[in-house]
Design a protein around this motif. Structure first.
Motif, PDB file in Angstrom:
ATOM      1  N   LEU A   1       0.824  -1.208   0.000  1.00 24.24           N
ATOM      2  CA  LEU A   1       0.000   0.000   0.000  1.00 24.24           C
ATOM      3  C   LEU A   1       0.859   1.259   0.000  1.00 24.24           C
ATOM      4  CD1 LEU A   1      -2.790  -1.032   2.545  1.00 24.24           C
ATOM      5  CD2 LEU A   1      -2.992  -0.841   0.055  1.00 24.24           C
ATOM      6  N   LEU A   2       1.909   1.245   0.813  1.00 19.26           N
ATOM      7  CA  LEU A   2       2.803   2.403   0.855  1.00 19.26           C
ATOM      8  C   LEU A   2       3.529   2.596  -0.470  1.00 19.26           C
ATOM      9  CD1 LEU A   2       4.281   2.007   4.453  1.00 19.26           C
ATOM     10  CD2 LEU A   2       2.788   3.843   3.644  1.00 19.26           C
ATOM     11  N   GLU A   3       3.887   1.486  -1.100  1.00 26.59           N
ATOM     12  CA  GLU A   3       4.547   1.577  -2.405  1.00 26.59           C
ATOM     13  C   GLU A   3       3.597   2.175  -3.434  1.00 26.59           C
ATOM     14  OE1 GLU A   3       7.633   1.338  -5.086  1.00 26.59           O
ATOM     15  OE2 GLU A   3       7.702   0.876  -2.939  1.00 26.59           O
ATOM     16  N   LEU A   4       2.337   1.760  -3.372  1.00 26.89           N
ATOM     17  CA  LEU A   4       1.330   2.309  -4.281  1.00 26.89           C
ATOM     18  C   LEU A   4       1.152   3.812  -4.056  1.00 26.89           C
ATOM     19  CD1 LEU A   4      -0.879   1.928  -6.406  1.00 26.89           C
ATOM     20  CD2 LEU A   4      -2.454   1.344  -4.542  1.00 26.89           C
ATOM     21  N   PHE A   5       1.013   4.211  -2.797  1.00 24.50           N
ATOM     22  CA  PHE A   5       0.865   5.634  -2.489  1.00 24.50           C
ATOM     23  C   PHE A   5       2.093   6.430  -2.919  1.00 24.50           C
ATOM     24  CE2 PHE A   5      -2.054   4.353   1.241  1.00 24.50           C
ATOM     25  CZ  PHE A   5      -3.140   4.271   0.374  1.00 24.50           C
ATOM     26  N   SER A   6       3.266   5.841  -2.707  1.00 22.64           N
ATOM     27  CA  SER A   6       4.507   6.526  -3.081  1.00 22.64           C
ATOM     28  C   SER A   6       4.596   6.727  -4.586  1.00 22.64           C
ATOM     29  CB  SER A   6       5.707   5.720  -2.577  1.00 22.64           C
ATOM     30  OG  SER A   6       6.919   6.313  -2.983  1.00 22.64           O
ATOM     31  N   GLN A   7       4.215   5.702  -5.355  1.00 20.91           N
ATOM     32  CA  GLN A   7       4.273   5.799  -6.813  1.00 20.91           C
ATOM     33  C   GLN A   7       3.246   6.802  -7.334  1.00 20.91           C
ATOM     34  OE1 GLN A   7       6.581   4.497  -8.751  1.00 20.91           O
ATOM     35  NE2 GLN A   7       7.558   3.470  -7.008  1.00 20.91           N
ATOM     36  N   VAL A   8       2.062   6.798  -6.700  1.00 20.06           N
ATOM     37  CA  VAL A   8       1.030   7.763  -7.106  1.00 20.06           C
ATOM     38  C   VAL A   8       1.494   9.184  -6.813  1.00 20.06           C
ATOM     39  CG1 VAL A   8      -1.300   8.590  -6.599  1.00 20.06           C
ATOM     40  CG2 VAL A   8      -0.877   6.141  -6.869  1.00 20.06           C
ATOM     41  N   LYS A   9       2.112   9.383  -5.665  1.00 20.93           N
ATOM     42  CA  LYS A   9       2.609  10.710  -5.308  1.00 20.93           C
ATOM     43  C   LYS A   9       3.680  11.170  -6.283  1.00 20.93           C
ATOM     44  CE  LYS A   9       4.834  13.321  -1.615  1.00 20.93           C
ATOM     45  NZ  LYS A   9       5.439  13.280  -0.269  1.00 20.93           N
ATOM     46  N   THR A  10       4.600  10.249  -6.630  1.00 22.78           N
ATOM     47  CA  THR A  10       5.661  10.591  -7.587  1.00 22.78           C
ATOM     48  C   THR A  10       5.073  10.939  -8.944  1.00 22.78           C
ATOM     49  OG1 THR A  10       7.189   9.119  -6.431  1.00 22.78           O
ATOM     50  CG2 THR A  10       7.771   9.755  -8.674  1.00 22.78           C
ATOM     51  N   TYR A  11       4.070  10.179  -9.346  1.00 21.90           N
ATOM     52  CA  TYR A  11       3.431  10.425 -10.647  1.00 21.90           C
ATOM     53  C   TYR A  11       2.718  11.775 -10.650  1.00 21.90           C
ATOM     54  CZ  TYR A  11       0.089   9.939 -14.472  1.00 21.90           C
ATOM     55  OH  TYR A  11      -0.668  10.156 -15.591  1.00 21.90           O
ATOM     56  N   MET A  12       2.014  12.090  -9.569  1.00 19.03           N
ATOM     57  CA  MET A  12       1.295  13.359  -9.503  1.00 19.03           C
ATOM     58  C   MET A  12       2.264  14.533  -9.477  1.00 19.03           C
ATOM     59  SD  MET A  12      -1.833  12.530  -9.684  1.00 19.03           S
ATOM     60  CE  MET A  12      -2.596  14.121  -9.288  1.00 19.03           C
ATOM     61  N   GLN A  13       3.379  14.377  -8.789  1.00 22.01           N
ATOM     62  CA  GLN A  13       4.371  15.449  -8.751  1.00 22.01           C
ATOM     63  C   GLN A  13       5.005  15.637 -10.121  1.00 22.01           C
ATOM     64  OE1 GLN A  13       7.011  14.204  -5.622  1.00 22.01           O
ATOM     65  NE2 GLN A  13       5.860  15.280  -4.025  1.00 22.01           N
ATOM     66  N   ALA A  14       5.228  14.525 -10.853  1.00 27.29           N
ATOM     67  CA  ALA A  14       5.813  14.620 -12.192  1.00 27.29           C
ATOM     68  C   ALA A  14       4.862  15.330 -13.153  1.00 27.29           C
ATOM     69  CB  ALA A  14       6.147  13.224 -12.701  1.00 27.29           C
ATOM     70  N   ARG A  15       3.549  15.101 -12.992  1.00 26.13           N
ATOM     71  CA  ARG A  15       2.568  15.775 -13.850  1.00 26.13           C
ATOM     72  C   ARG A  15       2.413  17.244 -13.463  1.00 26.13           C
ATOM     73  NH1 ARG A  15      -3.058  13.069 -14.866  1.00 26.13           N
ATOM     74  NH2 ARG A  15      -3.078  14.976 -16.128  1.00 26.13           N
ATOM     75  N   LYS A  16       2.512  17.513 -12.180  1.00 30.87           N
ATOM     76  CA  LYS A  16       2.320  18.877 -11.701  1.00 30.87           C
ATOM     77  C   LYS A  16       3.446  19.802 -12.144  1.00 30.87           C
ATOM     78  CE  LYS A  16       1.448  21.430  -7.423  1.00 30.87           C
ATOM     79  NZ  LYS A  16       1.310  21.332  -5.941  1.00 30.87           N
ATOM     80  N   LYS A  17       4.666  19.260 -12.200  1.00 29.63           N
ATOM     81  CA  LYS A  17       5.822  20.087 -12.542  1.00 29.63           C
ATOM     82  C   LYS A  17       5.737  20.646 -13.965  1.00 29.63           C
ATOM     83  CE  LYS A  17      10.854  20.113 -12.304  1.00 29.63           C
ATOM     84  NZ  LYS A  17      12.070  19.319 -11.968  1.00 29.63           N
ATOM     85  N   PRO A  18       5.435  19.817 -14.999  1.00 33.42           N
ATOM     86  CA  PRO A  18       5.288  20.390 -16.353  1.00 33.42           C
ATOM     87  C   PRO A  18       4.169  21.414 -16.447  1.00 33.42           C
ATOM     88  CG  PRO A  18       5.578  18.028 -16.466  1.00 33.42           C
ATOM     89  CD  PRO A  18       5.376  18.354 -15.027  1.00 33.42           C
ATOM     90  N   ASN A  19       3.069  21.182 -15.716  1.00 32.60           N
ATOM     91  CA  ASN A  19       1.955  22.123 -15.740  1.00 32.60           C
ATOM     92  C   ASN A  19       2.351  23.474 -15.169  1.00 32.60           C
ATOM     93  OD1 ASN A  19       0.297  20.208 -16.889  1.00 32.60           O
ATOM     94  ND2 ASN A  19      -0.507  19.480 -14.899  1.00 32.60           N
TER      95      ASN A  19
END
Length: 287
Positions: free
Chosen positions: A264-282
């Motif tokens: 579960l923590l790995e899933l949350f961590s990957q989702v957080k990383t993905y959201m941060q990666a999308r947020k940065k280009p925006n």
């Protein structure tokens, strides 16, 4: 128990006693008659119908300066003239003691309990320490709390591992002929790798050092290797020590909870990383 020098006794159909010596060299023993590693004389046995007890009489010739011997006793079913396997209840599996030949006193062995306790706590702390380093750092990258917790948990787990390893060595020395080579080899490997991890902490480069990435790679590989070997060795240890069901169930449940929590923590961590990666280009496009 493999390595035991056994005296077997049971009543025959005609009421007389059959008593003989049998060296136990493997688990699938048929308790065949054979010579022990020490001379045995005046071997006999008697059976009491009152309390259904068998008393064995024997004279051993032990090596010089022998002051203590390990004592193991078991009882099992008699199927006609064939001896059945003894029970595997805690009372059966803990039927061991050490006899002091000078004082005549018998001390019940407690090494197994110490080793089980070390195994259980050690097997829980190590993966929790890994999770702290991987996931607490991800959620609080600017805090050093994760490092202090990780170092404390792994250091304590390492000390418990040393205690379990030392206990295993002691039991091996005090139980000649009883060897669990795979368990010993894996345990020694874990101990050596754990020492390497401790020494590596003393040589840890600073975050901006050019070799820090190589150190991180080494630290992760060895750390996950120790974790995998420790879990495997705990299961091997269970098959050797035969702990009660409460020990096994507790470890299985705890291990399952740790695995589910890690997923579960790995899933949350990957989702957080993905959201941060999308947020940065925006943010860059908005600027």
């Amino acid at each position: 128990m493999v390595g035991s020098q056994a005296i077997i006794a049971y009543p025959k159909p005609d009421g007389s006693m059959n008593v003989y010596t049998s060296p136990i060299n493997r688990y699938a023993t048929k308790l065949q008659e054979g010579n022990l590693s020490v001379p045995v004389y005046d071997l006999s046995a008697s059976y009491s119908n009152v309390n259904s007890e068998i008393t064995v009489f024997a004279t051993f010739v032990l090596p010089s300066n022998t002051t203590t011997i390990n004592h193991v006793w078991q009882d099992g079913p008699l199927l006609g003239t064939t001896l059945g396997i003894h029970g595997v209840s805690p009372n059966h599996l803990q039927s061991t003691g050490m006899l002091n030949l000078s004082s005549g006193q018998t001390v019940t062995a407690k090494g197994g309990k110490t080793q089980r306790s070390s195994y259980g706590i050690w097997g829980m702390l190590m993966p929790i320490g890994v999770m702290v380093a991987r996931y607490l750092k991800a959620f609080q990258p600017k805090s050093s709390t994760w490092f202090r917790l990780h170092r404390g948990l792994q250091s304590f787990a390492f000390l418990l591992g040393i205690a379990g390893w030392a206990t295993g060595l002691y039991l091996g020395v005090t139980s000649p002929g009883v060897q669990h080579k795979n368990h010993m080899a894996i345990g020694t490997t874990i101990f050596v790798l754990g020492l390497f991890q401790v020494f590596a902490l003393c040589l840890r480069p600073k975050p901006d050092h050019k070799y820090r990435s190589y150190w991180n790679m080494y630290h992760h590989i060895v750390g996950y290797g120790v974790l995998g070997l420790s879990v495997a060795n705990i299961f091997i240890g269970f098959s050797i020590l035969h702990p009660g069901q409460i020990w096994k169930i507790s470890y299985y449940v705890t291990l399952a909870l740790i695995i589910v929590s890690a997923l579960l923590l790995e899933l949350f961590s990957q989702v957080k990383t993905y959201m941060q990666a999308r947020k940065k280009p925006n943010q860059e496009n908005g600027a």
